[in-house]
Design a protein around this motif. Sequence first.
Motif, short mmCIF file in Angstrom:
data_model
loop_
_atom_site.label_atom_id
_atom_site.label_comp_id
_atom_site.label_asym_id
_atom_site.label_seq_id
_atom_site.Cartn_x
_atom_site.Cartn_y
_atom_site.Cartn_z
N MET A 149 0.84 -1.20 0.00
CA MET A 149 0.00 0.00 0.00
C MET A 149 0.88 1.25 0.00
SD MET A 149 -3.32 -0.72 0.15
CE MET A 149 -4.33 0.27 1.24
N SER A 150 0.56 2.18 -0.88
CA SER A 150 1.38 3.38 -1.05
C SER A 150 0.66 4.61 -0.52
CB SER A 150 1.70 3.59 -2.53
OG SER A 150 2.27 2.44 -3.09
N CYS A 151 1.47 5.63 -0.21
CA CYS A 151 0.95 6.95 0.14
C CYS A 151 1.60 7.97 -0.79
CB CYS A 151 1.27 7.31 1.58
SG CYS A 151 0.40 6.31 2.79
N ILE A 152 0.79 8.88 -1.31
CA ILE A 152 1.30 9.91 -2.21
C ILE A 152 1.22 11.25 -1.49
CG2 ILE A 152 0.99 11.10 -4.41
CD1 ILE A 152 -0.25 8.49 -5.48
N VAL A 153 2.36 11.93 -1.39
CA VAL A 153 2.43 13.22 -0.71
C VAL A 153 2.28 14.34 -1.73
CG1 VAL A 153 3.88 14.74 0.70
CG2 VAL A 153 3.92 12.26 1.09
N LEU A 154 1.42 15.30 -1.45
CA LEU A 154 1.25 16.49 -2.30
C LEU A 154 1.89 17.68 -1.58
CD1 LEU A 154 -2.48 16.16 -3.42
CD2 LEU A 154 -0.46 15.17 -4.48
N GLN A 155 2.99 18.18 -2.12
CA GLN A 155 3.68 19.33 -1.54
C GLN A 155 3.17 20.58 -2.24
OE1 GLN A 155 7.77 16.64 -1.04
NE2 GLN A 155 7.87 18.64 -2.03
N LEU A 156 2.43 21.41 -1.50
CA LEU A 156 1.71 22.53 -2.11
C LEU A 156 2.21 23.86 -1.57
CD1 LEU A 156 -1.69 20.72 -1.71
CD2 LEU A 156 -0.67 21.28 -3.92
N GLY A 157 2.81 24.67 -2.44
CA GLY A 157 3.31 25.97 -2.02
C GLY A 157 4.65 25.88 -1.31
N ASP B 80 8.32 0.93 0.68
CA ASP B 80 7.23 0.64 -0.26
C ASP B 80 6.13 1.69 -0.17
OD1 ASP B 80 8.49 -1.60 -1.18
OD2 ASP B 80 7.29 -3.03 -0.04
N ARG B 81 5.89 2.18 1.02
CA ARG B 81 4.80 3.13 1.24
C ARG B 81 5.10 4.49 0.62
NH1 ARG B 81 2.51 3.64 7.30
NH2 ARG B 81 1.57 1.65 6.72
N ARG C 257 -1.35 -0.13 -4.99
CA ARG C 257 -2.60 0.30 -4.38
C ARG C 257 -2.30 1.49 -3.48
NH1 ARG C 257 -6.16 -3.39 -0.25
NH2 ARG C 257 -7.88 -1.95 0.09
N VAL C 258 -3.16 2.49 -3.49
CA VAL C 258 -2.92 3.70 -2.70
C VAL C 258 -3.72 3.66 -1.41
CG1 VAL C 258 -3.15 6.21 -2.65
CG2 VAL C 258 -2.34 5.08 -4.72
N ASP C 259 -3.01 3.79 -0.30
CA ASP C 259 -3.63 3.79 1.03
C ASP C 259 -4.21 5.17 1.35
OD1 ASP C 259 -4.26 3.42 3.71
OD2 ASP C 259 -2.21 3.69 4.40
N ALA C 260 -3.42 6.22 1.10
CA ALA C 260 -3.86 7.57 1.44
C ALA C 260 -3.10 8.58 0.60
CB ALA C 260 -3.64 7.86 2.92
N ILE C 261 -3.72 9.73 0.41
CA ILE C 261 -3.07 10.87 -0.25
C ILE C 261 -2.90 11.95 0.81
CG2 ILE C 261 -3.30 12.63 -2.04
CD1 ILE C 261 -4.78 10.54 -3.71
N GLU D 142 -2.38 -0.08 7.90
CA GLU D 142 -2.41 1.02 6.94
C GLU D 142 -2.87 2.30 7.63
OE1 GLU D 142 -0.99 0.35 4.33
OE2 GLU D 142 -1.11 -1.83 4.30
N ILE D 143 -2.53 3.43 7.04
CA ILE D 143 -2.84 4.72 7.65
C ILE D 143 -4.35 4.93 7.74
CG2 ILE D 143 -2.72 7.22 7.27
CD1 ILE D 143 0.14 6.79 6.27
N ASN D 144 -5.09 4.59 6.69
CA ASN D 144 -6.54 4.83 6.76
C ASN D 144 -7.20 3.93 7.80
OD1 ASN D 144 -6.49 2.39 5.40
ND2 ASN D 144 -7.26 3.22 3.47
N TYR D 145 -6.61 2.75 8.06
CA TYR D 145 -7.14 1.88 9.11
C TYR D 145 -6.94 2.53 10.49
CZ TYR D 145 -7.56 -2.13 12.25
OH TYR D 145 -7.92 -2.97 13.27
N LEU D 146 -5.76 3.12 10.71
CA LEU D 146 -5.50 3.79 11.98
C LEU D 146 -6.50 4.92 12.24
CD1 LEU D 146 -1.60 4.18 11.88
CD2 LEU D 146 -2.91 2.47 13.14
N LEU D 147 -6.86 5.62 11.18
CA LEU D 147 -7.70 6.80 11.34
C LEU D 147 -9.18 6.48 11.49
CD1 LEU D 147 -5.93 9.13 8.75
CD2 LEU D 147 -5.95 9.40 11.23
N GLU D 148 -9.58 5.26 11.17
CA GLU D 148 -11.00 4.91 11.25
C GLU D 148 -11.57 5.16 12.64
OE1 GLU D 148 -11.60 0.93 9.96
OE2 GLU D 148 -11.29 1.38 7.83
N SER D 149 -10.83 4.77 13.66
CA SER D 149 -11.34 4.92 15.03
C SER D 149 -11.38 6.38 15.46
CB SER D 149 -10.46 4.13 16.01
OG SER D 149 -9.13 4.62 16.00
N LEU D 150 -10.57 7.24 14.81
CA LEU D 150 -10.53 8.66 15.18
C LEU D 150 -11.63 9.47 14.52
CD1 LEU D 150 -6.75 9.62 15.06
CD2 LEU D 150 -8.24 9.69 17.06
#
Length: 446
Positions: free
Chosen positions: A1-9, A53-54, A136-140, A259-267
Amino acid sequence: MSCIVLQLGQCGNQVGQRVFDTLIEDNLTHLNPSKLSIENRLSINDYVRHSLDRFFIQHENKLTARALAIDTELKVIDQLMNEKSQSKRHWSYEKKCVIEGRLGSGNNWACGYRNGSLAEENILNSLRWQLENSDRVDAILPILSLAGGTGSGLGAYVVECIRDELPRSFLLTTIVVPYTSGEVVVQNYNSLLTLSHLYHSADALLVFENDILQQYAKKLVSCSGLDRPTNIHDMNNILTRHLCSFLQPISNKNASICEINYLLESLLPNSFYKLLTLRCVPQLSDQALDFSTYKWSSLIKNLSQMYINNSYLDEGLNWSLKPHQTRTKSVANLFLARSYDKDDIDQDLKQYFNHSTLYSSYTPSSDYYSVFNYRDKSYLNYEKYISLISNCQTPVSALDRIVSKSWQLFGQKAYLHHYLKYDVDEQAFLNGFVQIEQVIKSYKDL
């Protein structure tokens, strides 16, 4: 599972670069490597593999960041892509995923938003290239500042585009709140408009505040014995150290990497409550690490008192405050513990964080907090490290300040003509006020 970082500004690119540097630094750091057991070594190899890999594309022993670097000015992008700068790193950016402009956004949210529409095709093509190189993308993970024009305006537009393009992907947006004293005269307008747009399009907003980061940096520089003022690099180092403590691999009770999105589900039990904060301990300068040792119980006690005091720092706390006197309430909390030892922390967490007064009346006791561990590798040079991610009331004061100062300007119709030039009218501001005031009220009612 991958994460894509968007660096903005400017802020997003400076912080984003430091994120990748910190990830690599953590993967290369192992305390007392000569004492590691075979099981430790195997687990560390698994940890590093998951991390690489992430966040990186690996090809012929080269690491390419899973990132888009976007700015409407050349300065920061040129620094990122400078050959001398790149030669010092273990990784690089893909040139197809670096998007730069020449005119800037003039610290104007409306101009930045317009620039986003002009760059949309290039940005989405770069994103598709990243997606094609991910199983597969886990989170952006967009990273941006609320103050200027590009990070805020273009950033808001880009996050909306990605929500339309990838409606099922998890969008965790890291936002940096500007100084209270002001960086640009219209920063509160920019912040208001950005927050109102992101609240519709992002799944969660991880909030950092420049005022807090500077206080933290002053503390660490003072403790290190260095005779110099704090700078933006100190603040970025603190932000990325906190952020990467959440992004790096962590295990559940079955020792499986989560995965990151799994961690955030409970939050995020309710889609309207999406403001997250990050508190971490210990808070030590690099010079003090070799001379310090901690028990989990003392770290968790400090973290508890920081939470009750509604503070990000572990100094200047009122230790007489009890849980029923807490200055903040949570929808839910998440703990991430990293160390080589196998000591149980459940009892300490139960002692300090299992109080109904710390949580919303809507939160069942079984959902107060979740705990995840990685006990075969330390984090950076820390013997023990624990992070608390909270969906709580703490960011509300910053939002309150932004709305209040925006109303002061708006009541005088100050600077509105700068936004009207780009078809952002008074109704857009009024919609923003309604949206963010509702968010503030909902959190205050917890």
